[in-house]
Every structure is written in structure tokens, then in C-alpha cells.
Write an enzyme that holds these catalytic residues in place. Sequence first.
Site, PDB file in Angstrom:
ATOM      1  CG  ASP A   1      33.631  43.814  50.970  1.00 25.70           C
ATOM      2  OD1 ASP A   1      32.523  43.638  50.424  1.00 25.70           O
ATOM      3  OD2 ASP A   1      34.047  44.931  51.327  1.00 25.70           O
ATOM      4  CE  LYS A   2      39.307  36.430  46.680  1.00 23.75           C
ATOM      5  NZ  LYS A   2      39.779  36.402  45.272  1.00 23.75           N
TER       6      LYS A   2
END
Length: 239
Positions: free
Chosen positions: A103-104
Amino acid sequence: MEQTRLNKYLAHSGICSRRDADKLIADGAVFVNGQRAEPGMQVTEQDEIQVSGKKVHAARKPVVLAFYKPFGVTCTERDPHAEKIISDLVKYPERVTYAGRLDKDSEGLLLLSNDGDLIQAMMKGANGHEKEYLVRVDREIGAEFPEKMARGVYLEELDLTTRECMVEKTGKYTFRIVLTQGVNRQIKRMCKACGYCVTKLKRIRVMHVTLEDLKPGEYRELGSEDVARLYRDCGVCRK
């Protein structure tokens, strides 16, 4: 002479993904030995292949990179809304793509390769390849938490129970976890189901490959022994 599907050949040559290769073929941008290519056709390294008028060369030896994805970088190859993507940091001479997203707002190890078959084998959850993470949560970890996580957690929104895994408490708010499946946002979903919120997540190992001394944004090319072990453990034949 071994034959390969044209879209796979183009992907291995670093031109684009297989999906984009299919589109190029359908749009008439690909020619094989002077003739417009057809979807699904087979080619060999002896064929002359052109994309938009430029000759395509066969891919060189398989390459695997270990990359430390920093916090804030999006795992995507094309997203006009992403502030920063992997290709902004990994300036490698040929096209490589990643196995398994982060994920970011997560960080840590990503493996990248120019071999799509190896990528798919590493990502396939049924293969049970280990991925190890260090995790911090928003409140003190109770005594029952590691055991509950390790047994497998029912995720109501996905209607599935996660596989048994290894969980070890490492601090008041931190733990180490080793997963063998690839459920989207799995650790965050598991923690939420147990009443915790993840505040920091870092992947430190994929199969036998570790971050070692990489710093955020850095990458290293794996040596021949490490690459050979990945192919062997994934059950993939090298090109």
C-alpha cells in the site's frame, strides 16, 4: 525452435505488459516478418518483430531487483493521480515490474523482474511463499493477540478466514508476522478484526530475499545464486 505467444514475447522484451501487448496487436501496431500480427500468434527469436515501426529485440537474461519501496510511493505502472510511482525511483535499463503490492502508506521490500512468469509464480497465493513484516499498532498489544492472529482471523467483508501464520510480539505496540497468502490489505484487515489499527507496516522479506542494508528508494540486483533459487522455489523454468 521454441515458440512463444507474441504478447508474452513482447512483455519479456520489456516493451509493455501482456495486456498492453494485446492492445498493440489488436490496433495493428505489431508486425511479424513484415505481416500484420494476429492475436494469439506464436513467434520465435528468429522472427523479425516490429512495434510501431521499431524492431523488437529478445530480452536478455532474467533480472530480479530487490527494491525498498518508501512510504508514500504507489505500486502502479500507470496512474495519473499518483504523486509518485515505482518507476520514478527505479531507473533500470529495461522494463521490470513488481511481484506483490504494498500500500501507499506501507514500506519495505518489493521484488521486481523482467520475467512475467516468475512474477506470476511469486504472486500466486496457492504457492504459499513466505512474506515477513514488522508491524506497529495503535494500542498496547494484549497477551491473546498473537495467538488469535496466528490461528487465522475471519474477515467478514471478504467472507474468509486467513491461513494460520507465525506471529511474534516484539514490543509494547509491535509484532512480527509471516504470511503465506496474498489477501489484499491482509494485515490491516486482520488487525482491525482484532480491534487494532495498523500505524506502520514494513515488509522485510519475500521468500529467502531480505531488505539487508537497503535504504528507502534504493534497489540492488540479485546475484545469480539468489535468482536461481527463486526460479527453483517457484517451479519456473528459466528462459
